[in-house]
Each structure stands twice: as structure tokens, then as C-alpha cells.
Enzyme design. Sequence first.
Site, PDB file in Angstrom:
ATOM      1  CD  GLN A 171      11.177 -17.230  44.855  1.00 48.25           C
ATOM      2  OE1 GLN A 171      12.100 -16.642  45.401  1.00 48.25           O
ATOM      3  NE2 GLN A 171      10.212 -16.587  44.233  1.00 48.25           N
ATOM      4  CG  HIS A 193      15.274 -18.240  46.841  1.00 41.70           C
ATOM      5  ND1 HIS A 193      15.406 -17.696  48.104  1.00 41.70           N
ATOM      6  CD2 HIS A 193      14.997 -17.182  46.035  1.00 41.70           C
ATOM      7  CE1 HIS A 193      15.225 -16.382  48.065  1.00 41.70           C
ATOM      8  NE2 HIS A 193      14.991 -16.052  46.800  1.00 41.70           N
ATOM      9  CG  ASP A 235      18.500 -14.277  47.467  1.00 42.18           C
ATOM     10  OD1 ASP A 235      19.376 -13.616  48.067  1.00 42.18           O
ATOM     11  OD2 ASP A 235      17.614 -13.744  46.776  1.00 42.18           O
ATOM     12  CD  GLU A 270      19.367 -14.073  43.778  1.00 40.29           C
ATOM     13  OE1 GLU A 270      18.601 -13.112  43.592  1.00 40.29           O
ATOM     14  OE2 GLU A 270      19.063 -15.264  43.524  1.00 40.29           O
ATOM     15  CG  ASP A 304      18.063  -9.586  43.572  1.00 38.72           C
ATOM     16  OD1 ASP A 304      17.636  -8.607  42.941  1.00 38.72           O
ATOM     17  OD2 ASP A 304      17.326 -10.307  44.267  1.00 38.72           O
ATOM     18  CD  GLN A 326      16.403 -12.126  40.477  1.00 39.02           C
ATOM     19  OE1 GLN A 326      15.182 -12.190  40.409  1.00 39.02           O
ATOM     20  NE2 GLN A 326      17.033 -12.157  41.623  1.00 39.02           N
ATOM     21  CE  LYS A 328      13.617  -9.029  42.992  1.00 38.63           C
ATOM     22  NZ  LYS A 328      14.271 -10.269  43.412  1.00 38.63           N
TER      23      LYS A 328
END
Length: 415
Positions: A171, A193, A235, A270, A304, A326, A328
Amino acid sequence: MHIKDILLAPGNGAFFYDDQAAIRSGASQDGFIYIGKPITPGFTSIRIPASSLSIGLVLADDTVVWGDMMSVQYSGAGGRDALFESDQISELTSRAVAPRLLDVDASLYLDACAKVFEPVGHKRLPLAIEYGVSQALLRAAAHLQCTTMAEVVCSEFNLPLPTRRVPIYCQSGDAREINVDKMILKAVDVLPHGLINSRQKFGVGGQTFMEFVKWVATRTREIGRPGYHPVLHFDVYGWIGQEIGLGPQSIADFICKVADTVPDFLLNIESPADFGSTQAQVENYAKIVSILDSRGSSARIVVDERCNTLEDIRLFSEAKAAHLVQIKTPDVGSIGDTARAVLLCKANKVGAYVGGSCTETDLSAQASVHISVATQADMMLAKPGMGVDEAFSVVGNEQNRLLAILNRRAAKNVC
């Protein structure tokens, strides 16, 4: 195989904790800080340095194995645990967790986790505690069994020893252009990202975002080595929904439009929208996925926000409410549950991405590598921090060392 003492050491996360609600509300940046008042409970300013807490388990031979506790960058947002408070976590760990650790067999990983992570007063332990303690317990089991953390996971979950590397995803943070160049030169598998977390970065109608997507694709052709063809992963922090509207059809239309600008690349989007609750997120993401699939789009939806715990991941994967989940890691809690989450995604034929946060540490990142490789996740995040070089080195080197050990085991049948 008992633990004879517990150590706690305050530490730093590799980035900062950010108040996502304040940033979404239009807080402006002044250099590296954000101007304005925080909105999310626990934040004293919109951006604060990330803290962590290390827990050390002193084993019978006086070896000390460690794990690190912390929260994610956007703590308190999207259904996540509140902001990490080191003093509170330290007190609870000393009072409620340490006595349990002194009473378990550290060689039995999942059994030890189950006993240590029982609720306290009918309330689940903070996920940060589960995350850090489970790392330390995994290292303890590996030490006592004279093996790697990945092999402990394979043994506990009856998995074959892996031989394939897991693609690494980097990212960029706000230094988009420079970090994209670094990623391309290092032939990162998945990039960049982009941190599209504000209206300014997304642009009116998403135009600024679309131009960035096209630029990344063009740049890979300009400076990438022959044959280099990464997955493009962006994202957008819910900004498609905020700017275009929350209708699944409109969101899918926009994503298809973006994908059409980079037809030669697989495109991951994302967090296209935040529908306000886990149930609404599941229902609407499933509709977006269905629309994209029916069109034969090359774009994939990555969930996410609102998909935090193992139970959340079960809901999304069973409903086919994402192409890629994802996982996390600090939000899931026990790193054993990260392994369960990967296997759950695979069972439901949904992609499993072992992610995490830039606020993590070298120790938590290395433990995540062992989980990712053992379960053969579809990709894993380069972490910690928001710089490309350090995170890619920590995760990539740990994976290569691990595979070298496992390959030697396979070739020589040695333990």
C-alpha cells in the site's frame, strides 16, 4: 510445557491511528497532521501516533517469546474495537490474562488459546489482547516443538505443508506516485492501495480516482520489467457510495467503468461503499458482486469495513458478498482465528486476503506471514508501516526464509 512468567513492554506501532469519521467529514491536511476536532471517541486529535504493547512469555528454559498488541489505523470505525489504550490494556492483561497463561500447556496451541481467551465477566477480551497473546503462544508452541510457526498451524488444522509462495500486496499511503514507482521496480504482486480516503482524492464523480487508476496501469508498462503484470488493488474507503450513491446498480456501473479503462489488468476495488451495518453491507455487497459476475467483469469487490470478526467473515463468505475478504488481523482477534478465516473463505470459494494495518509491528507482521503461508491465502499485506521498502522487506524476507526451511524439510525428510 508451562509458562513461568509474563513480561509486558510498551512499544510503538509503525504508523498512526486516524479518526476516519473526522477525515470523511472533510478535515483538511496541514503537512502530516489533520486540522479540526476529532469525532470518534477516544481520539484527542484526528491523527495520533500508534502505540503497541508487547507481551513476553518466559518459558521453562528461560527463552522469552513475544507477541504484539495494537489496534488498526481506523480504530472505532466500521464496527471495530475502540482506540487502543496501552495502560488499560496492560492492566487488564496483568489482572485477567496473565494468571490464565501461567496455567496452560504452551505446547498445545489452539487448546491454550481457547483457555486463555475465555470471556471475562461474560465479555470477550479486547481483540488487541487476543491478537498479541495468540502470537506469543504460537511462538511458544513453535519453540517447544522445535519447528516453525507455520508448521504448528499446519499440524493444528491438519493442513499439508505448503510449498507455494503467497502473493504480496503493498500500500502506498499518501506518497502515491513515488511509492508506486518503488512497487513496480520491486515487482510487487499486487499494488498500490492508493489511500483514496477523501473527496479530494476521489474527485467529482470519481474522475480523480479514475485518472489515478489509468496512471498506475500506464506506469507499470513504462518502468516495469518485461512480463511484469501486477493485480491493481485500490481502497476507496466507501467513496464510491458517498459520491455516486448507495444503489448497488450505480456502484457496479461505476466499477465496470473503471475496469474498462484498464482492460488488461485484474482490478480489485476495496470498500466501495459503507451501508452502515454488517447486515446491510452483506446484502448490498452480494448484489454488487452478482451484477459484476453477470456482466463478466474483471473487477473484484474486496470487503473490509463491517467485516471484522470471524463471525462477520462467515456471513460475507457464505453470502458471496465479496470476491475477496480482507482478514484484518488485529480486528479478527486471535491469529488462530485468522487461520480459521482463511479456511472458511476457501470452503466457500471466496478469496482470502490476510491483511492487517500499517499500525502493526515487525513481530505481528512475521506471525501473519506464517499464517498466510500455512493456510495458502490468496494474498497477504506487506506490513507494518506505510512505506513500501520496509514492509515489503519484513514480509517478503520472512516468507522466503520460511519456504527455504519447508523446502529443506520436504527434500530431506528432516524435522
